[in-house]
Design a protein around this motif. Structure first.
Motif, PDB file in Angstrom:
ATOM      1  N   TYR A 271      -4.364  -1.151   5.092  1.00  0.00           N
ATOM      2  CA  TYR A 271      -3.961  -1.872   3.882  1.00  0.00           C
ATOM      3  C   TYR A 271      -3.870  -0.917   2.699  1.00  0.00           C
ATOM      4  O   TYR A 271      -2.884  -0.927   1.958  1.00  0.00           O
ATOM      5  CB  TYR A 271      -4.964  -2.988   3.585  1.00  0.00           C
ATOM      6  N   LEU A 329       0.075 -11.823   3.866  1.00  0.00           N
ATOM      7  CA  LEU A 329      -0.310 -11.722   2.460  1.00  0.00           C
ATOM      8  C   LEU A 329      -0.153 -10.300   1.951  1.00  0.00           C
ATOM      9  O   LEU A 329       0.223 -10.083   0.793  1.00  0.00           O
ATOM     10  CB  LEU A 329      -1.765 -12.196   2.296  1.00  0.00           C
ATOM     11  N   ARG A 330      -0.436  -9.315   2.804  1.00  0.00           N
ATOM     12  CA  ARG A 330      -0.250  -7.912   2.400  1.00  0.00           C
ATOM     13  C   ARG A 330       1.164  -7.665   1.919  1.00  0.00           C
ATOM     14  O   ARG A 330       1.377  -6.979   0.901  1.00  0.00           O
ATOM     15  CB  ARG A 330      -0.581  -6.985   3.590  1.00  0.00           C
ATOM     16  N   LEU A 333       1.711  -8.907  -1.605  1.00  0.00           N
ATOM     17  CA  LEU A 333       1.133  -8.042  -2.630  1.00  0.00           C
ATOM     18  C   LEU A 333       1.978  -6.790  -2.838  1.00  0.00           C
ATOM     19  O   LEU A 333       2.060  -6.262  -3.955  1.00  0.00           O
ATOM     20  CB  LEU A 333      -0.302  -7.672  -2.261  1.00  0.00           C
ATOM     21  N   PRO A 435      -9.256  -5.383  -1.829  1.00  0.00           N
ATOM     22  CA  PRO A 435      -9.360  -6.296  -0.682  1.00  0.00           C
ATOM     23  C   PRO A 435     -10.718  -6.982  -0.579  1.00  0.00           C
ATOM     24  O   PRO A 435     -10.848  -7.946   0.186  1.00  0.00           O
ATOM     25  CB  PRO A 435      -9.126  -5.376   0.512  1.00  0.00           C
ATOM     26  N   THR A 459      -3.166 -16.477  -2.591  1.00  0.00           N
ATOM     27  CA  THR A 459      -4.111 -15.661  -1.839  1.00  0.00           C
ATOM     28  C   THR A 459      -4.442 -16.390  -0.541  1.00  0.00           C
ATOM     29  O   THR A 459      -3.878 -17.452  -0.240  1.00  0.00           O
ATOM     30  CB  THR A 459      -5.390 -15.371  -2.647  1.00  0.00           C
ATOM     31  N   GLU A 462      -7.909 -14.006   4.391  1.00  0.00           N
ATOM     32  CA  GLU A 462      -7.719 -12.714   5.031  1.00  0.00           C
ATOM     33  C   GLU A 462      -6.387 -12.102   4.624  1.00  0.00           C
ATOM     34  O   GLU A 462      -5.390 -12.817   4.444  1.00  0.00           O
ATOM     35  CB  GLU A 462      -7.757 -12.851   6.564  1.00  0.00           C
ATOM     36  N   LEU A 463      -6.359 -10.779   4.515  1.00  0.00           N
ATOM     37  CA  LEU A 463      -5.111 -10.072   4.210  1.00  0.00           C
ATOM     38  C   LEU A 463      -4.065 -10.287   5.292  1.00  0.00           C
ATOM     39  O   LEU A 463      -2.861 -10.230   5.031  1.00  0.00           O
ATOM     40  CB  LEU A 463      -5.382  -8.572   4.070  1.00  0.00           C
ATOM     41  N   GLN A 464      -4.510 -10.520   6.510  1.00  0.00           N
ATOM     42  CA  GLN A 464      -3.596 -10.677   7.637  1.00  0.00           C
ATOM     43  C   GLN A 464      -3.000 -12.082   7.711  1.00  0.00           C
ATOM     44  O   GLN A 464      -2.147 -12.347   8.563  1.00  0.00           O
ATOM     45  CB  GLN A 464      -4.322 -10.356   8.939  1.00  0.00           C
ATOM     46  N   HIS A 497      -7.659  -9.544  -3.180  1.00  0.00           N
ATOM     47  CA  HIS A 497      -6.298  -9.541  -2.639  1.00  0.00           C
ATOM     48  C   HIS A 497      -5.519 -10.800  -3.045  1.00  0.00           C
ATOM     49  O   HIS A 497      -5.170 -11.625  -2.207  1.00  0.00           O
ATOM     50  CB  HIS A 497      -6.286  -9.350  -1.111  1.00  0.00           C
ATOM     51  N   SER A 498      -5.229 -10.882  -4.333  1.00  0.00           N
ATOM     52  CA  SER A 498      -4.558 -12.082  -4.835  1.00  0.00           C
ATOM     53  C   SER A 498      -3.509 -11.741  -5.883  1.00  0.00           C
ATOM     54  O   SER A 498      -3.584 -10.703  -6.556  1.00  0.00           O
ATOM     55  CB  SER A 498      -5.575 -13.056  -5.436  1.00  0.00           C
TER      56      SER A 498
END
Length: 506
Positions: A271, A329-330, A333, A435, A459, A462-464, A497-498
């Motif tokens: 990430y 979500l990554r 961002l 993160p 958001t 999880e980032l995934q 991570h938002s």
């Protein structure tokens, strides 16, 4: 979760900067994988609701983004596409082989008239990319005439015979694509001569003002940009009006081209590498702008980033040439970070086109033949940022900020923001890239009285996290409720991570 990081962002609402062109939120549709066929176009015989074969639920979803322009037919495909094969009765159109993307057969059922119908349904302006690599000057000149001329001429008669009486307005024209690579493997000097020649014979008809875009560099190849600028100007000079903009392409690929990584299976270091690579777009645009400033100090020539976005390994079990990837979500961002950079460069950067709109790379939408349609996290960033379209940028100063994160000799700023004013409203966009830790952010609002505010948040745990047919609401905007009045403006807490937007009533 770590303790919140404190930050203060000073926003001067009464100090207008350059206009943020709506065209920075442009899109890209190439004959690649399932972007055009089974994405935008399903054919008139499809059971799915369509108009002239154009899938209407896709149109409806994209109209909600106020898409300003759509680039077509490529990409690499543009330099092997001969537009005459895509007009007239579909049953009579000769096919071709799409050698760039999967070596599949292309039936040319989606051509010029279908593309223009799509733009009309979307309410978007057309950006047509001409064929320089395998085409001719006459071919591109005829295409401009076919699309934009009224009265009587061979191309006008041909268009009318194919069912379109009046011409279209087509402002944006790309002079080839990636001439340094798939567009011909040319040197900069060889392409410069072609660009000047093609641009000359792309004529303006009946008040249709052309914005000719020369195919520019990959990443930070500043020598390519300088060669183009030198061909139309001198140091400190006044550019000749041959082409009106220069493009550049930049993809966020943190891995290697052979092993780019998974869109949904990655660790924290992956990430960080991704976001550091995405952040580098600021340096790249600064470099090209600096070169252009030397030859065009009044900034008459635009910079166009007409391909950008994340690029991952394709989803398992899909055609490697179709570039179908999930969108987590990554990715969202990456998009929000990019838009903050674009807004800062708005005086020179006049257009940007994410690659691509449907089912390819960092797509807005993922569809299936059975009628499924998924809005990706990236889609929501575009929608949340609509208020920046044609708004006036205002200065944003991160006075207090979290400590940057260092990885492998590079640093990532963990907070990014931009703001604009339009009519009696302002829009502030803020991204917390950390993160693991939330951010307590004070918006130090100066130069205007704030009468009200409304926030939205994007958001996920999880980032995934990503949206799918099984879970289409995994990553969607929700109200930003953690906002309070502060002596200096507003105080908000952003989760890890938002991405958030705050609309202000002035």
């Amino acid at each position: 979760m770590s303790s919140p990081a404190a930050a203060r962002i000073v926003i001067d609402l009464d100090l207008p900067g350059p206009t943020i062109s709506r065209h920075l939120y442009g899109h890209f549709a190439e004959h690649l994988g399932r972007c055009v066929y089974d994405g935008f176009y399903v054919g008139e015989s499809s059971d799915l609701p369509n108009e002239g074969g154009i899938r209407l639920d896709v149109v409806e979803a994209l109209r909600a983004l106020n898409i300003p322009n759509l680039r077509w037919p490529g990409g690499c495909f543009a330099d092997e596409y001969h537009w005459m094969n895509g007009i007239g009765p579909r049953s009579d159109r000769p096919g071709m082989v799409n050698t760039n993307w999967g070596n599949v057969e292309e039936n040319n059922h989606f051509g010029t008239h279908e593309f223009m119908a799509l733009c009309e349904l979307l309410g978007a302006e057309a950006y047509v990319n001409g064929n320089v690599g395998s085409g001719t000057v006459q071919e591109m000149s005829d295409w401009v005439e076919y699309l934009t001329r009224s009265g009587d001429s061979p191309m006008v008669r041909l268009r009318k015979a194919n069912g379109r009486e009046e011409p279209w307005k087509v402002p944006f024209w790309g002079i080839g694509n990636e001439a340094w690579g798939c567009g011909g493997n040319l040197s900069a000097d060889a392409y410069v001569e072609l660009a000047r020649r093609y641009a000359t014979f792309c004529r303006e008809h009946d008040g249709n003002k052309l914005y000719r875009i020369a195919a520019g560099a990959s990443d930070d190849d500043l020598a390519w940009t300088e060669a183009l600028m030198k061909s139309i100007s001198t140091l400190g000079g006044e550019p000749r009006n041959i082409f009106q903009a220069i493009s550049v392409h930049y993809y966020t690929v943190p891995g290697t081209w052979e092993h780019k990584g998974s869109a949904t299976e990655f660790g924290v270091d992956d990430y960080y590498r991704t976001m550091i690579k995405a952040q580098d777009i600021d340096r790249v645009l600064t470099g090209h702008s600096t070169v252009m400033d030397a030859y065009d100090p009044k900034r008459k020539i635009g910079l166009v980033l007409d391909e950008w976005g994340t690029w991952w390994d394709v989803e398992p079990g899909t055609n490697p040439g179709f570039l179908y990837q999930q969108n987590a979500l990554r990715d969202a961002l990456v998009a929000s970070l990019h838009f903050d950079v674009f807004h800062r460069h708005a005086e020179r950067l006049v257009m940007a086109n994410i690659a691509q709109t449907v089912n390819v790379l960092q797509a807005m939408l993922l569809t299936d033949a059975g009628g499924g349609l998924v809005l990706t996290p990236t889609y929501h960033v575009f929608e949340m940022n609509k208020g920046h379209h044609d708004a006036t940028s205002v200065p944003v100063h991160l006075v207090d900020r979290p400590t940057p994160y260092a990885l492998e000799g590079k640093e990532l700023e963990l907070l990014t923001a931009s703001a604009s004013v339009k009519d009696d409203r302002a829009l502030v966009s803020v991204t917390n890239l950390d993160p693991g830790a939330p951010a307590d952010v004070v918006l130090d609002l100066r130069g205007a009285t704030i009468r009200g505010h409304q926030g939205r948040l994007l958001t996920a745990p999880e980032l995934q996290a990503h949206n799918s047919a099984a879970d289409p609401q995994a990553v969607v905007p929700v109200p930003l409720t953690d906002v309070t009045i502060d002596d200096r403006g507003l105080r908000l807490t952003l989760p890890p991570h938002s991405f958030a937007t705050v609309e202000l009533d002035l």
